[in-house]
Scaffold this active site. Structure first.
Site, PDB file in Angstrom:
ATOM      1  CG  ASP A   1      -3.905  -1.771   2.929  1.00 45.35           C
ATOM      2  OD1 ASP A   1      -4.161  -1.540   1.740  1.00 45.35           O
ATOM      3  OD2 ASP A   1      -3.460  -0.916   3.713  1.00 45.35           O
TER       4      ASP A   1
ATOM      5  CG  ASP B   1      -1.793   1.176   1.355  1.00 44.43           C
ATOM      6  OD1 ASP B   1      -2.329   1.610   0.320  1.00 44.43           O
ATOM      7  OD2 ASP B   1      -1.943   1.700   2.467  1.00 44.43           O
TER       8      ASP B   1
END
EC number: 7.6.2.1
Length: 1019
Positions: free
Chosen positions: A761, A362
């Site tokens: 995530d 990420d």
């Protein structure tokens, strides 16, 4: 406190919850206890046994052990087979029992929290201490509708970090009707109910209605996500009273709790294949033995006896040694002072850290700090950066300057300057008003937080004020307006106050607010100014969402691109003035849409969109998210280690590209191919052909284009993308992140790792072969869902280069050595049976077999988990060493075949040597061969150690001492008079030297003429 009522509920259906009228309820709601245990008292043993015997290795030994109850198949003593199997099962059960007890204790702690259930008696209210009492900083036990609060504003804050991973406080609003009741007891006197939609997975939306029937007219109030208190969240301010709508398995937190799959490491799969190969070799060897017998007599029974006899070729201790090794690796990782705060949450795959090829990361909060700093304000004709903020502050000061009657009038400012000043004033004012930020004041007296300064009986001083919002971007914008003179000092449900540079407090009434959603990508607010009564609709959002809403302009798109190339996150701010008639018409249509039961979201959205037309573009803002510490050297380290890094982010293409460059995700010498936006198959085909002609360049692609490519050219796209040294996917949704992980696992044979810090995530982390969570600004959700948790991105370098590499090499060496320990004794058994007319008679019986795999060799073999080929500093200095591991050379069929040949050679030497030096009695052959076997195993451990540890030396001498000491008690197997003679000693020594010395010579020559890469560094 929490007020709970009986509810009428049907599983996964909409329900009606009556306030104060339990006689109208027909059913009870599901049990609200938390239960994370796998087993209960009765299912623990059978459950654990079932899970263990699903594996081929354990099931095989169970069949072998059970066969010993058949007299014709019995070979040796029962405990020879049942003791090792029982030890393995005992270790497994103890480990499972410890985990189960911990789960039980956590569940008990959560379920034992004291709450109060508010009930009504004709004379008094009863607070039952064993039900639901909820005060500040307590967990909300069930999904509830917020009815009443002790806060005068009619709202409270909750913390949701354990639900959605976000650490910012969320503002929740009480139902207006119940909040305005004069007394608490009126909750039982009104005839009202809550209609709630059926339980949903989405924690960010809710549709329901509140109806009071005893009024004239009836009161209908729309309920949204702002009126909900989800289970597992924490009350951050005040006390609340709510009515329970969902409990137990119907709550949002339970519905969103999915048991992650049990991840199996590649090393375990490789060892499993080798185990099956050993089983096949065992069967073939047994058939050969029966064939050499001539298939005479009950040959089928003899075949099974030979299978039992050679059963040690498959070591039952393999699984125990590997599991204990993995636990040791996890302990080493968590004790490493160089990566403090690292937590190993899954102890089954530490060696996966040493074989990664793809790292999917990420951006926000992972590579960057998720700490926003205001950097740029653009008005179309003029741009202001951090170095020109004094000029903005001057303009704001002039706009709100108090009139000075006695002062002589100044010369009129130029028209252009007045225009710029007015535009700056409007832009800053819009930024200061269009948000969902609430100032929170810390009481100096007792440290309690209050949402307003008035309640805390404080002035609007700056030294004890903080801001709370669901987005760090909004906080950064409000802090910036404060720095230029326009300060948000107070906010409640209906109004907010701004303090001007002159100290004047301006009040604005909040008429409507439209929160930001991932679908709309914008938020809006309608306010009425107290002094003038003017109604203004303010809106801000992403450029892709606002471009079609604002009036025509020729600068927005270009400036958004320019800011994005600087690595800034942009927001477009606009406004629209409304007349009283326009707002009244909108309010009626909006309230009607909010009361709809069917398609409420679509109807509400349509009404709001009727206002979002031809809005006046005020400004463009840019905030910067700074890089995490040591991101650049860490990414360079990973790239040099042969790891391909893919950055998956929801930011726009230009911002993602800029961060990829600034973080050195893409090296300076590499080109970047920006995949053109495509919407159909033809465009995707042309763009893929253009990309195919590029070589050694990084790829940048948007989520929309990615979806089109995967729909029509999945295999071709993945093949091309995997050839890139780095890939950046922007405008990527959480679902797409997980999809990319699945694609890499499906189309490549390489191991993947995903790392992130937010709730969005989690799906990516759980889908990867190895998931790493960062406990950061967005909470703990990613950290708790991951296999490994770290506190900073830079720690991933040491986690992989040092601990991952060591874990893989140690497990590979340990697994092969444990198999060697079984193959060598099986070879000796085969030689013995061949010489003695292929008789299915065991060479060693009873305690000798048990002791061989436990106290005599277990500690030295297990000490291999402490071995290392290079020092940690060297592994970090030369990350190229990591690249060799991805080829799987430490454990392969080639290395396995080498160990098979070693086992056959040593087993043959030990057995033939003892027979050649045959004594007068067979018991002497057993004593000589078994003693030589133990010494050979201890020497082989020493031969394979690359870096000695004091525990290794201790394990060697301890095991040897245990064997020597036990000789005095093994009268059944050894002739004590013979083993103390010089003949015994020299024969054992000769056999041991012949079995080990050639291997030492071969190893020396190999290191001399073909040294491994690590030996060059360590020298």
């Amino acid at each position: 406190m929490v007020m709970t009522f009986f509810i009428l509920t049907k599983e996964l259906k909409a329900r009606t919850v009556w306030l104060g009228h339990p006689e109208k309820c027909e059913e009870k709601y599901p049990k609200n206890a938390i239960k994370n245990q796998k087993y209960n008292f009765f299912t623990f043993v059978p459950g654990v046994l079932y899970q263990q015997f699903k594996f081929f290795l354990n099931l095989y030994f169970l069949v072998v052990a059970c066969s010993q109850f058949v007299p014709s198949l019995k070979i040796g003593y029962l405990y020879t087979y049942w003791a090792p199997l029982g030890f393995v099962m005992a270790v497994t059960m103890v480990r499972e029992a410890v985990d189960e007890v911990r789960r039980y204790q956590r569940d008990k702690e959560m379920n034992s929290q004291l709450y109060s259930k508010l009930t009504f008696s004709p004379h008094l209210f009863l607070f039952l201490s064993h039900y639901n009492v909820l005060l500040q900083n307590q967990r909300i036990p069930a999904d509830m509708i917020f009815l009443r609060t002790s806060e005068k504003t009619g709202s409270c804050f909750i913390r949701t970090d354990q639900l959605d991973g976000e650490t910012d406080w969320k503002l929740k609003v009480a139902v207006i009707c119940t909040q305005r009741l004069p007394a608490l007891g009126d909750l039982f006197s009104i005839n009202a109910y809550v209609y709630a939609q059926k339980p949903q997975l989405d924690i960010h939306s809710f549709e329901g209605n509140f109806t009071r029937e005893d009024g004239d007219p009836q009161i209908h109030e729309s309920l949204s996500i702002d009126h909900t208190l989800w289970a597992s969240t924490i009350v951050a301010s005040g006390t609340v009273i709510g009515v329970v709508i969902y409990t137990g398995k119907e709550t949002r937190s339970v519905l969103n709790t999915s048991s992650p799959k049990n991840k199996v490491g590649l090393l375990d799969l490789e060892l499993n294949r080798l185990t099956k190969a050993l089983f096949l070799a065992q069967v073939v060897l047994s058939i050969v033995m029966v064939a050499l017998q001539g298939f005479v007599g009950p040959w089928f029974r003899n075949l099974f006896r030979f299978i039992v006899l050679f059963s040690y070729i498959i070591p039952i201790s393999l699984r125990v040694n590997l599991d204990m090794g993995k636990s040791a690796y996890g302990w080493m990782i968590m004790k490493d002072e160089n990566i403090p705060g690292t937590v190993v949450r899954t102890s089954t795959i530490p060696e996966e850290l040493g074989r990664l090829v793809y790292l999917l990361t990420d951006k926000t909060g992972t590579l960057t700090q998720n700490e926003m700093i205001f950097k740029r304000l653009h008005l179309g004709t003029v741009s202001y950066g951090t170095d020109t903020m004094d000029e903005i502050q001057s303009h704001i000061g002039q706009s709100y300057a108090q009139p000075q009657p006695a002062q002589a009038p100044k010369a009129a400012a130029p028209k252009v300057r007045r225009s710029v000043s007015s535009r700056i004033h409007e832009a800053v004012k819009a930024i200061a008003l269009c948000h969902n930020v609430t100032p929170v004041y810390e009481s100096r007296a007792n440290g309690e937080t209050e949402s307003t300064a008035a309640e805390a009986d404080q002035d609007f001083s700056d030294d004890n004020r903080t801001y709370q919002a669901s987005s760090p971007d909004e906080v950064a914008l409000v802090r910036w307006t404060e720095s230029v003179g326009l300060t948000l000092v107070n906010r409640d449900l209906t109004s907010l106050q701004l303090k001007t540079p002159a100290g004047q407090v301006l009040t604005y009434y909040i008429l409507q607010i439209f929160p930001f959603t991932s679908e709309s990508k914008r938020m809006g607010i309608i306010i009425r100014e107290e002094t003038t009564g003017d109604i203004t609709f303010y809106m801000k959002g992403a450029d892709v969402a606002m471009a079609s809403i604002v009036q025509y302009n020729d600068w927005l798109e270009e400036e958004c691109g320019n800011m994005a190339r600087e690595g800034l996150r942009t927001l477009v701010v606009a406004k629209k003035s409304l007349s009283e008639e326009q707002y009244t018409d909108f309010e009626n249509r909006y309230n009607q849409a909010k009361l709809s039961i069917h398609d409420r979201a679509l109807k509400v959205s349509a009404v709001v969109e009727s206002l979002e037309r031809e809005m006046e573009l005020l400004c463009l803002t840019g905030v910067e998210d700074q890089l995490q510490a040591d991101v650049r050297p860490t990414l360079e380290l990973l790239r040099n280690a042969g790891i391909k890094i893919w950055m998956l982010t929801g930011d726009k293409l230009e911002t993602a590209t800029c961060i990829a460059k600034s973080s050195h995700l893409v090296s300076r010498s590499q080109d970047i191919h920006v995949f053109r936006s495509v919407s159909n198959r033809g465009e995707a085909h042309l763009e893929l052909n253009a990309f195919r002609r590029k070589h050694d360049c990084a790829l940048v692609i948007s989520g929309d284009s990615l979806e089109v490519c995967l729909r029509y050219y999945e295999h071709e796209f993945v093949e091309l993308a995997c050839q890139c040294p780095a890939v950046v996917c922007c405008r990527c949704s959480p679902t797409q992140k997980a999809q990319i992980v699945h694609l890499l696992k499906q189309h490549t044979a390489n191991r993947t790792c995903a790392i992130g810090d937010g709730g969005n995530d989690v799906s990516m982390i759980q889908a990867a072969d190895c998931g790493i969570g960062i406990e950061g600004k967005e909470g703990k959700q990613a950290s708790l869902a991951a296999d490994f948790s770290i506190t900073q991105f830079k720690h991933i370098g040491r986690l992989l280069m040092v601990h991952g590499r060591n874990s893989y090499k140690r497990s590979a060496a340990l697994g092969q050595f444990v198999m060697h320990r079984g193959m060598i004794i099986s070879t000796m058994q085969a030689v013995f049976s061949s010489i003695f007319y292929f008789a299915s008679v065991p060479l060693y019986q009873g305690f000798l077999m048990v002791g061989y795999s436990t106290i005599y060799t277990m500690f030295p073999v297990f000490s291999l988990v402490l071995d290392q080929d290079v020092k940690p500093e060297m592994a970090l200095l030369y990350p190229e060493l990591y690249k060799d591991l991805t080829k799987g050379r430490s454990l392969s069929f080639k290395t396995f075949l080498i160990w098979v040949l070693i086992s056959i050679y040593q087993g043959g030497i030990l057995m033939y040597g003892a027979l050649v030096l045959f004594e007068s009695e067979f018991v002497h052959v057993v004593a000589i061969s078994f003693t030589a076997l133990i010494l050979t195993e201890l020497l082989m451990v020493a031969l394979n150690i690359r870096t000695w540890h004091w525990l290794m030396v201790l394990a060697e001498f301890f095991s040897l001492g245990c064997y020597i000491a036990s000789l005095a008690f093994l009268n059944e197997y050894f002739d004590l008079g013979f083993i103390t003679t010089p003949a015994f000693l020299w024969k054992v020594s000769v056999i041991t030297v012949v079995s080990c010395l050639p291997l030492y010579i071969i190893k020396y020559l190999k290191r001399k003429f073909s040294p491994p890469s690590y030996s060059k560094l360590s020298s």
